[in-house]
Design an enzyme around this catalytic site. Structure first.
Site, PDB file in Angstrom:
ATOM      1  N   ASN A  13       2.578   7.830  -1.162  1.00 30.39           N
ATOM      2  CA  ASN A  13       1.309   7.798  -2.047  1.00 30.39           C
ATOM      3  C   ASN A  13       0.893   9.492  -1.954  1.00 30.39           C
ATOM      4  O   ASN A  13       0.227   9.774  -1.010  1.00 30.39           O
ATOM      5  CB  ASN A  13       0.238   6.951  -1.455  1.00 30.39           C
ATOM      6  CG  ASN A  13      -1.166   7.098  -2.276  1.00 30.39           C
ATOM      7  OD1 ASN A  13      -1.148   7.809  -3.370  1.00 30.39           O
ATOM      8  ND2 ASN A  13      -2.104   6.370  -1.729  1.00 30.39           N
ATOM      9  N   LYS A  15      -1.377  10.879  -3.491  1.00 30.57           N
ATOM     10  CA  LYS A  15      -2.816  11.237  -3.876  1.00 30.57           C
ATOM     11  C   LYS A  15      -2.912  12.413  -4.681  1.00 30.57           C
ATOM     12  O   LYS A  15      -2.174  12.519  -5.759  1.00 30.57           O
ATOM     13  CB  LYS A  15      -3.437  11.443  -2.408  1.00 30.57           C
ATOM     14  CG  LYS A  15      -3.308  10.202  -1.452  1.00 30.57           C
ATOM     15  CD  LYS A  15      -4.074   9.999  -0.364  1.00 30.57           C
ATOM     16  CE  LYS A  15      -3.785   8.601   0.456  1.00 30.57           C
ATOM     17  NZ  LYS A  15      -4.537   8.406   1.576  1.00 30.57           N
ATOM     18  N   HIS A 100      -6.573   1.105  -4.358  1.00 31.24           N
ATOM     19  CA  HIS A 100      -6.628   1.747  -2.982  1.00 31.24           C
ATOM     20  C   HIS A 100      -7.834   1.846  -2.757  1.00 31.24           C
ATOM     21  O   HIS A 100      -8.820   2.009  -3.421  1.00 31.24           O
ATOM     22  CB  HIS A 100      -5.813   3.374  -3.143  1.00 31.24           C
ATOM     23  CG  HIS A 100      -5.501   3.572  -1.943  1.00 31.24           C
ATOM     24  ND1 HIS A 100      -6.565   4.673  -1.493  1.00 31.24           N
ATOM     25  CD2 HIS A 100      -4.475   3.985  -1.156  1.00 31.24           C
ATOM     26  CE1 HIS A 100      -5.970   5.009  -0.317  1.00 31.24           C
ATOM     27  NE2 HIS A 100      -4.804   4.593  -0.132  1.00 31.24           N
ATOM     28  N   GLU A 102      -9.461   4.486  -1.409  1.00 32.23           N
ATOM     29  CA  GLU A 102     -10.072   5.709  -1.996  1.00 32.23           C
ATOM     30  C   GLU A 102     -10.861   5.227  -3.341  1.00 32.23           C
ATOM     31  O   GLU A 102     -11.879   5.915  -3.751  1.00 32.23           O
ATOM     32  CB  GLU A 102      -9.089   6.677  -1.758  1.00 32.23           C
ATOM     33  CG  GLU A 102      -9.021   7.044  -0.242  1.00 32.23           C
ATOM     34  CD  GLU A 102      -7.638   8.014  -0.197  1.00 32.23           C
ATOM     35  OE1 GLU A 102      -6.840   8.368  -0.895  1.00 32.23           O
ATOM     36  OE2 GLU A 102      -7.171   8.042   0.887  1.00 32.23           O
ATOM     37  N   GLU A 172      -3.966  -1.868   4.243  1.00 31.91           N
ATOM     38  CA  GLU A 172      -4.261  -0.528   4.854  1.00 31.91           C
ATOM     39  C   GLU A 172      -5.612  -0.549   5.477  1.00 31.91           C
ATOM     40  O   GLU A 172      -6.857  -0.283   4.655  1.00 31.91           O
ATOM     41  CB  GLU A 172      -4.250   0.169   3.425  1.00 31.91           C
ATOM     42  CG  GLU A 172      -2.872   0.496   2.995  1.00 31.91           C
ATOM     43  CD  GLU A 172      -2.953   1.919   2.101  1.00 31.91           C
ATOM     44  OE1 GLU A 172      -1.986   2.456   2.626  1.00 31.91           O
ATOM     45  OE2 GLU A 172      -3.604   2.298   1.623  1.00 31.91           O
ATOM     46  N   GLY A 178      -5.264   8.463   6.807  1.00 31.67           N
ATOM     47  CA  GLY A 178      -5.557   9.794   6.730  1.00 31.67           C
ATOM     48  C   GLY A 178      -6.103  10.132   8.161  1.00 31.67           C
ATOM     49  O   GLY A 178      -6.574  11.442   8.229  1.00 31.67           O
ATOM     50  N   SER A 218      -1.581   6.267   8.180  1.00 28.62           N
ATOM     51  CA  SER A 218      -0.846   7.061   9.203  1.00 28.62           C
ATOM     52  C   SER A 218       0.262   6.605   9.597  1.00 28.62           C
ATOM     53  O   SER A 218       0.748   6.718  10.839  1.00 28.62           O
ATOM     54  CB  SER A 218      -2.133   7.209  10.439  1.00 28.62           C
ATOM     55  OG  SER A 218      -3.219   7.861  10.108  1.00 28.62           O
TER      56      SER A 218
HETATM   57  P1  PGA Z   1      -2.012   7.845   5.164  1.00 23.81           P
HETATM   58  O1  PGA Z   1      -2.315   7.194   3.944  1.00 23.81           O
HETATM   59  O2  PGA Z   1      -0.577   7.735   5.469  1.00 23.81           O
HETATM   60  O3  PGA Z   1      -2.359   9.452   5.042  1.00 23.81           O
HETATM   61  O4  PGA Z   1      -2.872   7.670   6.074  1.00 23.81           O
HETATM   62  C1  PGA Z   1      -2.151   5.934   3.469  1.00 23.81           C
HETATM   63  C2  PGA Z   1      -2.640   5.525   2.320  1.00 23.81           C
HETATM   64  O5  PGA Z   1      -3.539   6.072   2.111  1.00 23.81           O
HETATM   65  O6  PGA Z   1      -1.956   5.129   1.171  1.00 23.81           O
END
Ligand code: PGA
Length: 257
Positions: A13, A15, A100, A102, A172, A178, A218
């Site tokens: 992803n 982003k 997601h 976010e 998640e 992140g 992560s």
């Molecule tokens: P990350 O993000 O691996 O940077 O923690 C995962 C995601 O938001 O899909």
């Protein structure tokens, strides 16, 4: 992961990262490090909308699919700024991330809009990746299982068993995204197994056994192997580490052995 029952899916992803000019070096850095995909493993990169056509060209014939990070719940029409499922599949997109955290946190996505988007995506050939997960305060309050099962149930309202089988669920935990904090393999397994039992209760065991459930938050080249060794974790949704060809290749290879 259980290779006999379901696919493993490693999805990056990106982003709101990367430019069109970064694609060439990403692809030439990644592809030589990953060999042919085994029948149980799929890999994909979910890019910003504007990069999708170029990414589709760049990954053509490589075995790496391309996905979008969002789509409209509407089929078509006067929805300025939105992109439809038909438009995505028309240019050869394979996956779409829906709900997601976010998007839930910053763009007002709700369980209802997630359900509408999933329903719309399932009318197209796209493979939806539906994200669920608890915040830190929800985990600390001890409501992780209730919350995640509610999100799963709400997302799946009206979804048939055959559509369920081609829907990917990404667990998640919001506190792990992140932040560099990964859920322990045991904690992630526990929630992924709980999601599978919710699906079994809504449909039946064979449907639940066929559903790919990813972990995200992560995931990186160091922890992927252990997370993917859990019986109910069938892949990953990878943010930060999917921006680096070496890290992403290592995660794909951990799943594709
Ligand atoms: P990350 O993000 O691996 O940077 O923690 C995962 C995601 O938001 O899909």
């Amino acid at each position: 992961m259980n290779r006999e029952l379901r696919k493993t899916v490693i999805a990056g992803n990106w982003k709101m990262n990367m430019l069109a000019s970064d694609l060439g070096s990403f692809v030439s850095g990644l592809l030589p490090q990953i060999s042919g995909f085994k029948s149980w493993c799929d890999a994909a990169v979910c890019t910003p909308f504007v990069l999708l056509p170029a990414a589709t060209d760049a990954f053509k014939g490589s075995g790496v699919g391309v996905g979008a990070q969002n789509m409209s719940q509407f089929d078509s029409g006067a929805y300025t700024g939105e992109v439809s499922a038909a438009q995505l599949s028309d240019i050869g997109i394979d996956y779409v991330i829906i709900g997601h955290s976010e998007r839930r946190q910053y763009f007002g996505e709700t369980d209802k809009s997630v359900n509408e988007k999933l329903t719309t995506a399932l009318k197209s050939p796209l493979i939806p990746i539906v994200c669920v997960g608890e915040t830190l305060s929800e985990r600390e309050t001890g409501v992780t299982f209730e919350l995640v099962s509610l999100q799963v149930k709400a997302a799946l309202v009206g979804v048939s068993a055959s559509d369920m089988r081609r829907t990917v669920i990404a667990y998640e935990p919001v506190w792990a995204i992140g932040t560099g904090k990964t859920a322990t393999p045991e904690d992630a397994q526990e929630v992924c197994a709980a999601i599978r039992s919710v699906i079994a209760s809504l449909y039946d065991k064979s449907t639940a056994d066929a559903v790919t459930i990813q972990y995200g938050g992560s995931m990186n080249e160091k922890n992927a192997k252990e997370l993917l060794a859990q019986p109910d974790i069938d892949g990953g949704l990878i943010g930060g580490a999917s921006l680096k060809p070496d890290s992403f290749a290592a995660i794909i290879n951990a799943a594709n052995q």
